[in-house]
Scaffold this active site. Structure first.
Site, PDB file in Angstrom:
ATOM      1  N   CYS A   1       1.058   2.232  10.223  1.00 56.58           N
ATOM      2  CA  CYS A   1       1.850   3.194   9.447  1.00 56.58           C
ATOM      3  C   CYS A   1       1.315   4.622   9.643  1.00 56.58           C
ATOM      4  O   CYS A   1       1.479   5.191  10.708  1.00 56.58           O
ATOM      5  CB  CYS A   1       1.894   2.777   7.978  1.00 56.58           C
TER       6      CYS A   1
ATOM      7  N   HIS B   1       3.524  -3.179   7.531  1.00 56.72           N
ATOM      8  CA  HIS B   1       2.477  -3.545   6.584  1.00 56.72           C
ATOM      9  C   HIS B   1       2.519  -5.054   6.373  1.00 56.72           C
ATOM     10  O   HIS B   1       3.566  -5.685   6.521  1.00 56.72           O
ATOM     11  CB  HIS B   1       2.695  -2.857   5.232  1.00 56.72           C
TER      12      HIS B   1
END
Length: 486
Positions: A335, A433
């Site tokens: 991310c 994630h």
């Protein structure tokens, strides 16, 4: 159905409120009750995506799992995600509504109170029992005006309170007595008793201490909870576990190093790796170079990517990371860490601070432009190199593009390609994630580095929640606690 409710507040932060609520949620669920967790206001950069397309604190997602219910944005209607020392992104009922500095946020609270009470009504209509977690401490009386996190909520929702003190940090008698001293009498009257948490040693030695706490506070002692060492096996909410900063004394097949940047977010992505017997996961603090013997460097999520890039440069970690790559070793960005690996990060609208742009590490031929709606999405797919499947979620602002995106990491079930890899495959980045929660995906990664996966991670979390529930059942009178709920 209108649920009974019981709130757990603390004499301070990190006294174990989240863990006790999770354990009680599992314990009462095992007794056949329908249980829901609720936290009016949370502050954490570890968040989870809900099925209704929102985001809540990671602790409330774990509590929902303990209760056997699907996480909902209503379980944590106000989430503050710090972006600086004095400001945070404000998420209300799962959606970003703006960014506020600490002083400005105080004026937002009256408007947010309505959302909090609305969400509480939604949660309470679906359960027999709602276990409510406070934030920080009610002893922070400087924040009592317009409070929505502790006694302000308890008064508005007519919710009885149990106060938790942490004996592990010392001074627990003063913690409780001091809380009673500073509380408004009407607030203090809502407290029905005290739990002392994280006790180590012979409980008989603290009998006089428990009596002193009752004497000085006027509140009954409800139990002494021994330290629960297996808490380290559950996802941490907002504090990077201290033990991860200590290098393992034994050499393990795979050494993974992660620099801890000031705005680190969703670092629970690393929990499954930390739990693997063949992995030494070492997290490096300010002032320490990244060790040269790392096999893999992981750059985790960030709530303020450009600011964290400047912090990385100030530490000299960019030099360490590039030297690591020159030695033929690998780097993975998750991310915000993916964004750091590119040529530049542009923030033309000032989403994470002052508008502008910052050069990245330049290890991937991509660039990121922050803007547009926040992506909050549960996803699944498979890794292109290993073909290992995974399930996870996206939670980010901005879009990343460039030539290295032509070598994606993943192919999603909706047909999209995701992530990017360098030409030699040594550097990779993804917005996924929860990637390593999937046993198949984690096993493929470890095998690529010559290590073996010997862990069923999700099963371990379930077993740990069961152990936590049994732990609390042994030291607390659950019938008495339930009788205090209103």
């Amino acid at each position: 159905m209108v649920a009974r409710r019981l709130m757990f507040q603390g004499t301070g932060s990190d006294v174990g409120k989240s863990l006790i609520v999770a354990g009680l949620a599992r314990a009462y669920r095992r007794r056949g009750l329908s249980v829901m967790p609720f936290k009016p206001q949370n502050m954490s950069n570890n968040a989870a995506v809900t099925v209704d397309g929102g985001e809540i604190g990671r602790a409330q997602a774990l509590q929902a799992r303990a209760a056997g219910v699907v996480p909902s944005a209503h379980m944590n209607p106000v989430l503050l995600k710090p972006q600086s020392e004095i400001g945070a992104q404000v998420v209300a009922q799962g959606r970003v509504i703006g960014t506020a500095k600490a002083q400005e946020y105080q004026s937002w609270k009256p408007k947010l109170r309505a959302a909090v009470l609305e969400s509480f009504a939604v949660v309470a209509a679906q359960a027999d029992l709602v276990l409510v977690e406070g934030a920080g401490s009610p002893a922070e009386i400087n924040l009592r005006a317009n409070d929505i996190a502790n006694m302000g909520f308890a008064r508005a929702a007519d919710c009885p309170v149990v106060l938790i003190g942490d004996i592990d940090r010392g001074g627990v008698i003063a913690q409780v007595a001091g809380t009673k001293l500073v509380l408004d009498p009407d607030d203090a009257a809502l407290i029905r008793g005290i739990i002392i948490n994280k006790f180590r040693g012979d409980a008989a030695l603290f009998e006089a201490g428990m009596k002193a706490i009752e004497q000085h506070s006027g509140w009954p002692a409800l139990g002494l909870v021994p330290y629960f060492a297996d808490a380290a096996l559950l996802p941490a909410e907002d504090t990077v576990p201290r033990q991860r900063f200590l290098p393992s004394g034994e050499r393990r097949p795979l050494k993974i190093v992660t620099p801890v940047l000031p705005h680190i977010a969703n670092f629970d992505d690393l929990d499954p790796l930390a739990a693997e017997p063949d992995v030494a996961l070492v997290m490096i603090r300010h002032g320490t170079p990244l060790p040269a013997d790392a096999d893999l460097i992981i750059l985790p999520g960030s709530k303020a990517t450009r600011a964290d890039m400047m912090a990385l440069l100030a530490e000299g970690w960019d030099i360490d990371i590039k030297a690591h790559v020159r030695r033929g070793k690998s780097v993975l960005g998750l991310c915000g860490g993916f964004q750091l690996l590119g040529r530049r990060i542009a923030d033309p609208y000032g989403i994470e601070g002052e508008p502008g742009e910052t050069p990245g590490l330049g290890l991937l031929d991509v660039e990121t432009i922050l803007g547009g709606d926040k992506t909050l999405l549960a996803i699944e797919g498979h890794a292109i190199v290993s073909d290992a499947p995974f399930k996870g979620y996206e939670m980010h602002v901005g879009r990343t593009s460039g030539p290295d995106c032509a070598r994606p990491m993943h192919r999603l079930v909706d047909g999209r390609n995701e992530g990017a890899r360098s030409a030699d495959g040594r550097v990779a980045g993804t917005y996924m994630h929860g990637l390593f929660n999937d046993d198949n995906q984690r096993r493929a990664w470890l095998e690529a580095f010559g290590a073996e996966s010997r862990l069923a991670y999700e099963d371990q979390v379930e077993r740990t929640l069961d152990k936590l529930a049994a732990h609390l059942e042994r030291c607390l009178d659950l019938d008495r606690l339930l009788s205090l709920a209103k």
